[in-house]
Design a protein around this motif. Structure first.
Motif, PDB file in Angstrom:
ATOM      1  N   GLY A 160     -22.838 -20.471 -35.216  1.00  0.00           N
ATOM      2  CA  GLY A 160     -23.590 -21.383 -34.355  1.00  0.00           C
ATOM      3  C   GLY A 160     -24.555 -20.701 -33.425  1.00  0.00           C
ATOM      4  O   GLY A 160     -25.202 -21.368 -32.610  1.00  0.00           O
ATOM      5  N   LEU A 161     -24.695 -19.370 -33.537  1.00  0.00           N
ATOM      6  CA  LEU A 161     -25.574 -18.642 -32.624  1.00  0.00           C
ATOM      7  C   LEU A 161     -27.020 -18.609 -33.096  1.00  0.00           C
ATOM      8  O   LEU A 161     -27.943 -18.564 -32.273  1.00  0.00           O
ATOM      9  CB  LEU A 161     -25.040 -17.219 -32.450  1.00  0.00           C
ATOM     10  CG  LEU A 161     -25.764 -16.303 -31.460  1.00  0.00           C
ATOM     11  CD1 LEU A 161     -25.693 -16.876 -30.048  1.00  0.00           C
ATOM     12  CD2 LEU A 161     -25.174 -14.901 -31.499  1.00  0.00           C
ATOM     13  N   ASN A 162     -27.249 -18.649 -34.407  1.00  0.00           N
ATOM     14  CA  ASN A 162     -28.598 -18.481 -34.955  1.00  0.00           C
ATOM     15  C   ASN A 162     -29.634 -19.445 -34.382  1.00  0.00           C
ATOM     16  O   ASN A 162     -30.764 -19.023 -34.076  1.00  0.00           O
ATOM     17  CB  ASN A 162     -28.550 -18.591 -36.476  1.00  0.00           C
ATOM     18  CG  ASN A 162     -27.784 -17.446 -37.112  1.00  0.00           C
ATOM     19  OD1 ASN A 162     -27.727 -16.349 -36.562  1.00  0.00           O
ATOM     20  ND2 ASN A 162     -27.172 -17.695 -38.264  1.00  0.00           N
ATOM     21  N   PRO A 163     -29.342 -20.732 -34.220  1.00  0.00           N
ATOM     22  CA  PRO A 163     -30.373 -21.646 -33.685  1.00  0.00           C
ATOM     23  C   PRO A 163     -30.789 -21.330 -32.257  1.00  0.00           C
ATOM     24  O   PRO A 163     -31.836 -21.814 -31.794  1.00  0.00           O
ATOM     25  CB  PRO A 163     -29.703 -23.017 -33.772  1.00  0.00           C
ATOM     26  CG  PRO A 163     -28.623 -22.871 -34.784  1.00  0.00           C
ATOM     27  CD  PRO A 163     -28.140 -21.474 -34.644  1.00  0.00           C
ATOM     28  N   HIS A 164     -29.986 -20.515 -31.558  1.00  0.00           N
ATOM     29  CA  HIS A 164     -30.265 -20.242 -30.149  1.00  0.00           C
ATOM     30  C   HIS A 164     -30.935 -18.895 -29.927  1.00  0.00           C
ATOM     31  O   HIS A 164     -31.062 -18.445 -28.785  1.00  0.00           O
ATOM     32  CB  HIS A 164     -28.963 -20.303 -29.342  1.00  0.00           C
ATOM     33  CG  HIS A 164     -28.218 -21.591 -29.474  1.00  0.00           C
ATOM     34  ND1 HIS A 164     -28.602 -22.738 -28.814  1.00  0.00           N
ATOM     35  CD2 HIS A 164     -27.127 -21.927 -30.213  1.00  0.00           C
ATOM     36  CE1 HIS A 164     -27.764 -23.728 -29.121  1.00  0.00           C
ATOM     37  NE2 HIS A 164     -26.869 -23.261 -29.964  1.00  0.00           N
ATOM     38  N   LEU A 165     -31.386 -18.253 -31.013  1.00  0.00           N
ATOM     39  CA  LEU A 165     -32.010 -16.936 -30.894  1.00  0.00           C
ATOM     40  C   LEU A 165     -33.487 -17.013 -31.213  1.00  0.00           C
ATOM     41  O   LEU A 165     -33.911 -17.780 -32.080  1.00  0.00           O
ATOM     42  CB  LEU A 165     -31.330 -15.939 -31.835  1.00  0.00           C
ATOM     43  CG  LEU A 165     -29.851 -15.653 -31.581  1.00  0.00           C
ATOM     44  CD1 LEU A 165     -29.317 -14.661 -32.602  1.00  0.00           C
ATOM     45  CD2 LEU A 165     -29.626 -15.139 -30.175  1.00  0.00           C
ATOM     46  N   GLU A 179     -39.172 -10.891 -26.186  1.00  0.00           N
ATOM     47  CA  GLU A 179     -39.963 -11.053 -24.965  1.00  0.00           C
ATOM     48  C   GLU A 179     -40.417 -12.500 -24.778  1.00  0.00           C
ATOM     49  O   GLU A 179     -40.599 -12.951 -23.649  1.00  0.00           O
ATOM     50  CB  GLU A 179     -41.182 -10.122 -25.008  1.00  0.00           C
ATOM     51  CG  GLU A 179     -40.828  -8.644 -25.134  1.00  0.00           C
ATOM     52  CD  GLU A 179     -40.012  -8.155 -23.958  1.00  0.00           C
ATOM     53  OE1 GLU A 179     -40.194  -8.680 -22.842  1.00  0.00           O
ATOM     54  OE2 GLU A 179     -39.184  -7.235 -24.163  1.00  0.00           O
ATOM     55  N   ASP A 180     -40.611 -13.209 -25.871  1.00  0.00           N
ATOM     56  CA  ASP A 180     -41.068 -14.600 -25.812  1.00  0.00           C
ATOM     57  C   ASP A 180     -39.913 -15.504 -26.242  1.00  0.00           C
ATOM     58  O   ASP A 180     -39.746 -15.822 -27.410  1.00  0.00           O
ATOM     59  CB  ASP A 180     -42.285 -14.794 -26.724  1.00  0.00           C
ATOM     60  CG  ASP A 180     -42.874 -16.195 -26.586  1.00  0.00           C
ATOM     61  OD1 ASP A 180     -42.530 -16.883 -25.610  1.00  0.00           O
ATOM     62  OD2 ASP A 180     -43.658 -16.593 -27.469  1.00  0.00           O
ATOM     63  N   LEU A 181     -39.097 -15.918 -25.273  1.00  0.00           N
ATOM     64  CA  LEU A 181     -37.884 -16.674 -25.565  1.00  0.00           C
ATOM     65  C   LEU A 181     -38.204 -18.143 -25.817  1.00  0.00           C
ATOM     66  O   LEU A 181     -39.023 -18.734 -25.120  1.00  0.00           O
ATOM     67  CB  LEU A 181     -36.888 -16.555 -24.405  1.00  0.00           C
ATOM     68  CG  LEU A 181     -36.448 -15.132 -24.006  1.00  0.00           C
ATOM     69  CD1 LEU A 181     -35.409 -15.190 -22.909  1.00  0.00           C
ATOM     70  CD2 LEU A 181     -35.915 -14.368 -25.209  1.00  0.00           C
ATOM     71  N   THR A 226     -33.138 -20.463 -26.604  1.00  0.00           N
ATOM     72  CA  THR A 226     -32.674 -19.139 -26.193  1.00  0.00           C
ATOM     73  C   THR A 226     -32.579 -19.031 -24.680  1.00  0.00           C
ATOM     74  O   THR A 226     -31.604 -18.511 -24.141  1.00  0.00           O
ATOM     75  CB  THR A 226     -33.612 -18.047 -26.736  1.00  0.00           C
ATOM     76  OG1 THR A 226     -33.732 -18.183 -28.147  1.00  0.00           O
ATOM     77  CG2 THR A 226     -33.089 -16.670 -26.397  1.00  0.00           C
ATOM     78  N   GLN A 227     -33.593 -19.540 -23.994  1.00  0.00           N
ATOM     79  CA  GLN A 227     -33.581 -19.510 -22.531  1.00  0.00           C
ATOM     80  C   GLN A 227     -32.449 -20.363 -21.979  1.00  0.00           C
ATOM     81  O   GLN A 227     -31.818 -20.009 -20.973  1.00  0.00           O
ATOM     82  CB  GLN A 227     -34.929 -19.994 -21.994  1.00  0.00           C
ATOM     83  CG  GLN A 227     -35.096 -19.844 -20.479  1.00  0.00           C
ATOM     84  CD  GLN A 227     -35.045 -18.392 -20.044  1.00  0.00           C
ATOM     85  OE1 GLN A 227     -35.754 -17.545 -20.601  1.00  0.00           O
ATOM     86  NE2 GLN A 227     -34.217 -18.095 -19.056  1.00  0.00           N
ATOM     87  N   ALA A 267     -31.094 -10.351 -16.322  1.00  0.00           N
ATOM     88  CA  ALA A 267     -30.298 -10.389 -17.540  1.00  0.00           C
ATOM     89  C   ALA A 267     -31.197 -10.608 -18.763  1.00  0.00           C
ATOM     90  O   ALA A 267     -32.256 -11.244 -18.675  1.00  0.00           O
ATOM     91  CB  ALA A 267     -29.247 -11.486 -17.444  1.00  0.00           C
ATOM     92  N   LYS A 268     -30.752 -10.076 -19.914  1.00  0.00           N
ATOM     93  CA  LYS A 268     -31.521 -10.182 -21.151  1.00  0.00           C
ATOM     94  C   LYS A 268     -30.644 -10.718 -22.273  1.00  0.00           C
ATOM     95  O   LYS A 268     -29.433 -10.504 -22.284  1.00  0.00           O
ATOM     96  CB  LYS A 268     -32.068  -8.810 -21.562  1.00  0.00           C
ATOM     97  CG  LYS A 268     -32.991  -8.160 -20.545  1.00  0.00           C
ATOM     98  CD  LYS A 268     -33.451  -6.801 -21.043  1.00  0.00           C
ATOM     99  CE  LYS A 268     -34.372  -6.124 -20.038  1.00  0.00           C
ATOM    100  NZ  LYS A 268     -34.822  -4.786 -20.513  1.00  0.00           N
ATOM    101  N   LEU A 269     -31.287 -11.407 -23.209  1.00  0.00           N
ATOM    102  CA  LEU A 269     -30.628 -11.847 -24.429  1.00  0.00           C
ATOM    103  C   LEU A 269     -31.471 -11.336 -25.592  1.00  0.00           C
ATOM    104  O   LEU A 269     -32.628 -11.748 -25.754  1.00  0.00           O
ATOM    105  CB  LEU A 269     -30.493 -13.368 -24.476  1.00  0.00           C
ATOM    106  CG  LEU A 269     -29.656 -13.923 -25.631  1.00  0.00           C
ATOM    107  CD1 LEU A 269     -28.233 -13.392 -25.564  1.00  0.00           C
ATOM    108  CD2 LEU A 269     -29.640 -15.446 -25.607  1.00  0.00           C
TER     109      LEU A 269
END
Length: 368
Positions: free
Chosen positions: A121-126, A131-133, A137-138, A166-168
């Motif tokens: 379930g993580l892929n849709p949120h990446l 640098e351009d979220l 993702t944000q 913080a970074k993702l």
């Protein structure tokens, strides 16, 4: 042992105040890795309570220390250590008597956490571009920040860093080295905690070649002898080197140099627990905080760690700590599942092994 490789890295720098610095029954100082894996596990449980993030898992946490300030006092009269923990005095009881003093060492530290995230379930949120979220993702990053800044770490209060945000980061194996080069700029200066169990075993084998180096009647040193040998100054005499059966203390005593395989900032670290009894069924052991699970009595496992500068680390994922999901022989230990095995060379020439340091009689003063 199977561990899920992270699809994203959540990197956050924290200032922690009044954290517990008594990490085990033998060590004090920087909190044990179990404090950080517990922090990671609690973060995942809170994140999974949100339906949108229910399938996201945390697959490891990297620990990069930037600053550590134990709350201690240096004393002139001491038995075992020149430092004494600053203990808190609790208010008087209702009858005016003094409550018992409970030793609870505290300290402040600044740390960067590298938390690996995985799950279908993580892929849709990446985002493809770190640098351009994207909006999703944000949103995930904001949610992680909200949860982390409302938690406690090693019993201490957590505060966000004033300058480092913080970074993702979208992560994969094929570009891990290139992204590590970019990422480690934001975590310098600092030191990452690495597990060095292979080094402990290698030094045990090295010590077995020189029985006069340990004041013990054992045929070979055990791991505790080896750990103590690494973390103290060792002196050796010329008479001791000449004969194994030499009992006299006559001779020239010099500081024994550290072999090449012990170069680095090596420290003892607690890495989990060892069971003292068989796992008892639910409800058999009385007085537990929770009676919902099987339980056993345990003692702390002590191993060897190294504080390593991030500029020496090729892949930041190598620093991730996680639980051993398949404990054997009652060992509930923490591991670094993605770190490569060390190839340690302990074969040193005799003339290099037995060389000694000479202390200068005069020390030149330097101006700072």
């Amino acid at each position: 042992m199977h561990q899920t490789y992270p699809k994203a890295l959540y990197v956050v720098r924290l200032n922690v105040e009044n954290a517990s610095i008594i990490s085990s029954h033998l060590t004090w100082g920087f909190p044990a890795p179990s404090a950080f894996t517990g922090f990671m596990h609690h973060l995942q449980r809170q994140l999974n309570q949100i339906a949108e993030y229910a399938s996201i898992e945390c697959c490891g946490v990297g620990i990069i220390s930037h600053q550590f300030n134990p709350q201690i006092t240096k004393t002139n009269s001491f038995r075992y250590s020149p430092y004494q923990l600053n203990l808190a005095r609790h208010p008087l009881k209702a009858d005016g008597s003094t409550p018992a003093m409970i030793e609870e060492g505290k300290g402040h530290f600044e740390v960067s956490l590298v938390i690996g995230l995985a799950g279908d379930g993580l892929n849709p949120h990446l985002s493809a571009n770190d640098e351009d979220l994207s909006t999703q993702t944000q949103s995930l990053l904001d949610r992680l920040n909200h949860l982390v800044y409302n938690m406690r770490l090693a019993g201490g209060s957590v505060f966000p860093h004033k300058r480092v945000k913080a970074k993702l980061i979208n992560w994969s194996e094929h570009d891990a080295v290139d992204k590590t080069k970019i990422l480690r700029r934001s975590v310098l200066p600092g030191f990452a905690l690495q597990h060095r169990h292979e080094l402990l075993i290698a030094h045990q084998n090295w010590l077995a070649q020189y029985p006069t180096y340990l004041a013990t009647q054992k045929n070979s040193p055990d791991l505790l002898d080896t750990l103590l040998d690494i973390h103290r100054f060792n002196f050796v005499s010329t008479a001791q080197e000449a004969s194994v059966d030499q009992e006299s203390v006559d001779g020239v005593w010099t500081l024994r140099p550290r072999p090449e395989h012990l170069k680095g900032w090596l420290v003892p670290i607690p890495i989990g627990y060892a069971a003292l009894t068989d796992l008892q069924p639910q409800g058999v052991i009385k007085g537990l905080r929770h009676d919902d699970y099987p339980a056993t009595f345990v003692e702390t496992l002590i191993s060897l760690g190294e504080w390593q500068s991030p500029h020496r680390i090729k892949n930041i994922v190598d620093t991730l700590w996680n639980y051993n999901t398949e404990p054997t022989n009652g060992l509930y230990e923490l591991v670094q599942p993605f770190a490569p095995k060390l190839d340690i060379d302990t074969s040193l020439p005799d003339e290099d092994t037995h060389q000694s340091f000479e202390f200068e009689s005069e020390i030149e003063e330097e101006e700072f």
